[in-house]
Design a protein around this motif. Structure first.
Motif, PDB file in Angstrom:
ATOM      1  N   ALA A  24       0.841  -1.205   0.000  1.00 44.52           N
ATOM      2  CA  ALA A  24       0.000   0.000   0.000  1.00 44.52           C
ATOM      3  C   ALA A  24       0.874   1.252   0.000  1.00 44.52           C
ATOM      4  O   ALA A  24       0.518   2.275  -0.577  1.00 44.52           O
ATOM      5  N   ASP A  55      -7.196   4.594   1.930  1.00 45.21           N
ATOM      6  CA  ASP A  55      -6.116   3.650   2.216  1.00 45.21           C
ATOM      7  C   ASP A  55      -6.689   2.645   3.217  1.00 45.21           C
ATOM      8  O   ASP A  55      -6.942   2.982   4.365  1.00 45.21           O
ATOM      9  N   TYR A 114      -6.985  -2.505   6.510  1.00 41.94           N
ATOM     10  CA  TYR A 114      -7.468  -3.225   7.702  1.00 41.94           C
ATOM     11  C   TYR A 114      -8.906  -3.736   7.622  1.00 41.94           C
ATOM     12  O   TYR A 114      -9.346  -4.447   8.517  1.00 41.94           O
ATOM     13  N   THR A 160      -3.867  -3.925   0.387  1.00 48.39           N
ATOM     14  CA  THR A 160      -2.598  -4.641   0.484  1.00 48.39           C
ATOM     15  C   THR A 160      -2.790  -6.049   1.039  1.00 48.39           C
ATOM     16  O   THR A 160      -3.763  -6.303   1.770  1.00 48.39           O
ATOM     17  N   ARG A 183       5.489  -7.578   0.111  1.00 49.00           N
ATOM     18  CA  ARG A 183       5.334  -6.295  -0.579  1.00 49.00           C
ATOM     19  C   ARG A 183       4.398  -6.410  -1.786  1.00 49.00           C
ATOM     20  O   ARG A 183       4.786  -6.130  -2.925  1.00 49.00           O
TER      21      ARG A 183
END
Ligand SMILES: Cc1ncc(COP(=O)(O)O)c(C=O)c1O
Length: 402
Positions: free
Chosen positions: A111, A213, A216, A242, A252
Motif C-alpha cells: 500500500a 487507504d 485493515y 494490500t 510487498r
C-alpha cells in the motif's frame, strides 16, 4: 584502483537535494530500533503476529507458482501486475460490493507504494492534502517528500467530522482527500456509513478524489461489516489495499483500484519507480489465494487479534489510572490512548523503555506535530503474557507521572 586508498572521498560535500537532506527520519523506525532491544515488550510497531504467518502454505504456493509458471515467475513482468492476480483482486473486490474490472487494478509494492504513486502523480510543492487529524505517518512521509501542505479534519468516534470538511475544501482547495476509513492507523477509528456518504457527496461536489487507504477492513473482529468507500463512491475513490496485513508484509504486494483512465498515469509513474512489482511474490499470493488459503487465515487472524485486543483493554481497565481515555476498535491492529493534556507521551517514552515497554507517541501522526499527550498501542504483535505485563508496566509509569 586508480584512487589512492588514503584519499578520502568527501561524500559530505555531494549535492544531495535540500528536500532530501531535510527529510525527517520516521519516528516509528527510530522507536522500533530501540524497542527491538532484548526484553522490551513492544506495542510500537504495526507488525502482524509472526507466529501466525502461514509459512508452510506460502512455501507450497511458491513451489506451485514456479512449477506452473516456470521462467515467467522470475522474468521481467508487466508494470500493471500479473494478469491472474489483477483478475483475482478485481473479482474479490467486486464480490465485496464494489464493481471492479481488471482495468481498474494496478498491483503495487504494498500500500505504501500506492500512496507514493498518488503523491507523485498529484502533488506540486505547496499543494494541500486534506487528511484526518491524526493520520497515518507513512502517508505523511510520502506527501512531505513532494512538499505538500495539510488541511486537517478532526475525528470523533464516527470518523472525520464532516462539518469541517467542506470548510477546508473551500478554503484550501486540496488536491486530494486522504483517509484510512477502517480501523484507522493510528486511532483504530472507523468512519460510519452516513459519514462515508457525506464525504463522498462533498468530494463529488468539489471534484476532489478521495484516497481511501484500507489495509485493515478485512480484519474486522467485532461489529457490522460496512460498505467500502469504493462501493459507495465509485470513480471518485482511489482505493488502496494490500496483502501485508492479511498474508505477510515482507512480500510487498498491494494494489490500487481506480478509474481506468487515471490508472494509466499511475502505471507510468510506477514504471519510473520500479518497472513492476516483484513477480514471484505476485504469483505466490495468487497461488495462495486460489488454493483457498486466504479466507481461513483471515478468520484465524480475527480470532487471535480479538483475544489480544480484549486482553489489552481489560488490563487497561484494571490498571490504568483515572483520566486516561482510549479507543476500542472493532478491528485492525491499533488502539489510541489519550493522556490528560498536561502529560507528554513523548517525554515518558524513555522512561517506558527503561521499564522495558515501548509504544509510539502520537506526535508524528499529526501533520502539525501536536498531540503530545497521545500514544498508539499495537495489540497484534505481542504475546498474551507480553500484553498483560506490558500494560501493567505502562500503568505503573502513568500512575507515577499523572
Ligand atoms: C494505513 C496504512 N497504509 C499503508 C500501510 C503500508 O502497508 P504496506 O505494507 O502494504 O505497504 C500501512 C502499514 O502499516 C498502514 O497502516
Amino acid at each position: 584502483m586508480i584512487v589512492n586508498q588514503n584519499d578520502k572521498v568527501r561524500t559530505d560535500q555531494w549535492k544531495i537535494t535540500p528536500h532530501v537532506l531535510e527529510l525527517e527520519a520516521s519516528a516509528i523506525r527510530e522507536i522500533l530500533k530501540i524497542s527491538s532491544q532484548p526484553g522490551v515488550i513492544s506495542f510500537a510497531g504495526g507488525l502482524p503476529a509472526p507466529e501466525l504467518f502461514p509459512l508452510e502454505d506460502l512455501k507450497e504456493a511458491l513451489a506451485s507458482a514456479i512449477a506452473k509458471y516456470g521462467p515467467n515467475c522470475v522474468q521481467y513482468s508487466l508494470s500493471m501486475g500479473i494478469t491472474p492476480l489483477r483478475e483475482m483482486v478485481a473479482r474479490r473486490v467486486t464480490e465485496a460490493g464494489a464493481k471492479t474490472e481488471i482495468s481498474n487494478i494496478l498491483i503495487t509494492a504494498g500500500a505504501q507504494q500506492a500512496i507514493e504513486l498518488v503523491a507523485r502523480a498529484f502533488i506540486d510543492p505547496g499543494d494541500y492534502i486534506l487528511t484526518e487529524y491524526p493520520t497515518y505517518i507513512g502517508a505523511l512521509q510520502a506527501f512531505d517528500y513532494y512538499r505538500a501542505r495539510y488541511t486537517t479534519v478532526e475525528m470523533d468516534d464516527e470518523g472525520m467530522i464532516i462539518e469541517q470538511v467542506e470548510e477546508k475544501l473551500k478554503k484550501h482547495k486540496p488536491k486530494l482527500i486522504y483517509t484510512v476509513s477502517n480501523f484507522q492507523n493510528p486511532t483504530g477509528i472507523t468512519m460510519t456509513v452516513p459519514r462515508r456518504k457525506a464525504l463522498i457527496e462533498l468530494a463529488m461536489k468539489h471534484n476532489v478524489p478521495i484516497v481511501d487507504d484500507d489495509p485493515y477492513s478485512d480484519i474486522r473482529f467485532a461489529g457490522e461489516e460496512l460498505p467500502t468507500l469504493k462501493s459507495l463512491g465509485g470513480d471518485v475513490i482511489i482505493a488502496i489495499n494490500t496483502f501485508s496485513k492479511v498474508v505477510a508484509p515482507g512480500l510487498r504486494v498491494g494494489w490500487m483500484n481506480a478509474a481506468a483512465d487515471t490508472l494509466v498515469y499511475f502505471e507510468k509513474v510506477k514504471q519510473c519507480t520500479d518497472l513492476h512489482t516483484n513477480a514471484p511474490c505476485q504469483y505466490m499470493i495468487y497461488e495462495y489465494v486460489t488454493a483457498g488459503k486466504l479466507e481461513p487465515h483471515i478468520e484465524e487472524l480475527k480470532v487471535d487479534y480479538k483475544v489480544k485486543r480484549d486482553l489489552m483493554i481489560n488490563t487497561m481497565r484494571e490498571t490504568f489510572p483515572d483520566g486516561i481515555k482510549w479507543t476500542e476498535p472493532e478491528g485492525g491492529l491499533f488502539l489510541w490512548v489519550e493522556l490528560p493534556k498536561h502529560m507528554s507521551a513523548k517525554e515518558l517514552l524513555p522512561k517506558a523503555i527503561e521499564l522495558k515497554v515501548a509504544y509510539v507517541h502520537g506526535e508524528p501522526f499529526f501533520p502539525d506535530r501536536q498531540g503530545a499527550n497521545t500514544m498508539r498501542l499495537n495489540f497484534s504483535n505481542a504475546t498474551h503474557e507480553g500484553i498483560v505485563e506490558g500494560i501493567k508496566r505502562l500503568a505503573k509509569l502513568l500512575k507515577e507521572n499523572m
